[in-house]
Design an enzyme around this catalytic site. Structure first.
Site, PDB file in Angstrom:
ATOM      1  CG  HIS A 186      -0.288   0.109   2.502  1.00  0.00           C
ATOM      2  ND1 HIS A 186       0.249   1.292   3.339  1.00  0.00           N
ATOM      3  CD2 HIS A 186       0.170  -0.821   3.273  1.00  0.00           C
ATOM      4  CE1 HIS A 186       0.630   0.934   4.144  1.00  0.00           C
ATOM      5  NE2 HIS A 186       0.898  -0.334   4.617  1.00  0.00           N
ATOM      6  CB  CYS A 207       1.203  -3.909   5.319  1.00  0.00           C
ATOM      7  SG  CYS A 207      -0.354  -4.822   5.738  1.00  0.00           S
TER       8      CYS A 207
END
Length: 410
Positions: A309, A328
């Protein structure tokens, strides 16, 4: 032979912070080359190599590096650079500079003809920057604590690191796809590869030591534009509950709303923050400038609930240590990566449409018509066709070279 192991690391452009490559190029542009020490630098082509780390040839390059480092070890390796009262940099005169010169000569970062004086001159400055880029450090030419730790990793450890990674690279030497994305976790770097060549490189931020980014193979199948962020249960427990105890306005300030599993919205006053009750609800951050996912989220199949992301906190891309996430992967210059994936797999999309969608703030989910293979890998040492050898910190202690002490391996 020793000169063959010197060189530069693989850089990646940054959106709001300099990568090692950009910093070095800027330095080269503004420097006065009075001593002509640029003649001793490796070709910039060595930095800009388009050969992927997971190239079918990389294992051969590492095998050659193992031979070179074996000879360095047989000759006694290199000595330790003693700490000084303040960081060593150009213009300094210190007895430690003599040992620094010996160390840089041993690994081929400094020419043997540079001499052993105690003055930190432009030759040493160039060699330190070369060493820093090969080790994934910002090439500021200053020998501070981080650079000193990297310099003082024994040659024997570097040799074993190369041997360990040769096995990893050989296991990944098959056909990986006409186009794929590779995240090298210990380097906190990303390569977008097309037809066997690196199309772009991106700086990344990956998982902390206690919240590691998993090693896996998967496929990117969807792009979420201007996404909501649904807070994972682990972060609710470890981060959100403690923050709410400190500041009951934390959710409001960060535009995070609470929902039950019937999608009914709740107020923060309805929850007992002195217990784990909050983990029974959904916490969802609205899209916008402060959204933790930034403007885009890249979904891939996995059981770890992680994804790639964007991020509103881009300053971390310009640091040496980029292990700050909860598993992440934050991607620098993510628009370029996403545009490449969409243009090559979903033809009705291009960079202009990506930019306009983000600018509009509209929520949009785009399924890739052709999924893009993704490899989350763990490579702490590799080499390229020019004999340039790269090392990164064994941040998760998967090399096992320090018996559990990863702080010593940089």
């Amino acid at each position: 032979m020793l000169a063959a192991v010197a060189g530069f690391g693989l850089g990646a452009g940054t959106a709001q912070a300099q990568s090692p490559l950009e910093a070095l190029q800027q330095y080269n542009q503004r420097a006065e080359w009075e001593d002509k020490f640029d003649a001793t630098l490796e070709s910039l082509d060595a930095i800009k190599t388009s050969t992927p780390i997971l190239s079918t040839s990389t294992a051969d390059y590492v095998a050659a590096a193992i031979n070179t480092y074996s000879m360095i070890v047989q000759r006694g390796g290199w000595g330790q650079v003693p700490p000084s009262s303040r960081p060593l940099r150009i213009g300094a005169q210190d007895s430690a500079v003599t040992e620094l010169r010996r160390r840089l000569m041993a690994s081929g970062d400094l020419e043997q003809t540079a001499g052993l004086s105690d003055t930190f001159d432009s030759y040493v400055d160039a060699a330190v920057r070369r060493f820093q880029v090969r080790h994934g450090l910002i090439p500021d030419g200053s020998v501070g604590q981080t650079t000193l730790v990297a310099l003082n990793v024994p040659a024997e450890v570097r040799l074993r690191q190369l041997e360990t990674n040769l096995v990893r690279l050989r296991s990944m030497s098959g056909f990986l796809g006409d186009r794929y994305v590779m995240v090298n976790i210990p380097a906190a770097e990303i390569e977008a590869v097309q037809n066997g060549q690196v199309r772009s490189r991106h700086t990344a931020v990956v998982g902390k030591i206690d919240r590691q980014t998993p090693i896996l193979n998967s496929k990117i199948y969807e792009i979420n534009f201007n996404p909501y962020w649904t807070v994972p249960v682990s972060i609710i427990r470890k981060d959100l509950i403690p923050k709410m105890k400190q500041d009951p306005q934390y959710l409001a300030k960060n535009k995070i709303r609470i929902f039950d599993w019937q999608n009914n919205e709740l107020s923060w006053q309805q929850i007992d923050w002195n217990s784990d009750e909050a983990t029974q609800y959904q916490f969802r951050q609205d899209p916008g400038e402060i959204n933790s996912l930034g403007t885009m989220k890249l979904n891939f199949h996995n059981t770890h609930q992680v994804y790639l992301h964007d991020t509103p906190s881009k300053t971390l891309f310009g640091t040496d240590n980029r292990f700050h996430s909860s598993g992440c992967v934050r991607v620098q210059n993510v628009r370029d990566l996403v545009s490449w994936m969409l243009e090559s797999t979903t033809p009705d999309w291009n960079r202009a449409r990506v930019d306009e969608t983000i600018r509009s703030g509209a929520r949009e989910d785009v399924k890739l018509k052709t999924q893009v293979p993704l490899y989350l890998t763990y490579i702490t040492a590799w080499a390229n066709e020019d004999g340039i050898v790269h090392f990164r910190e064994d941040i998760y202690n998967r090399d096992g070279l320090y018996g559990g002490d990863v702080a010593g391996l940089q």
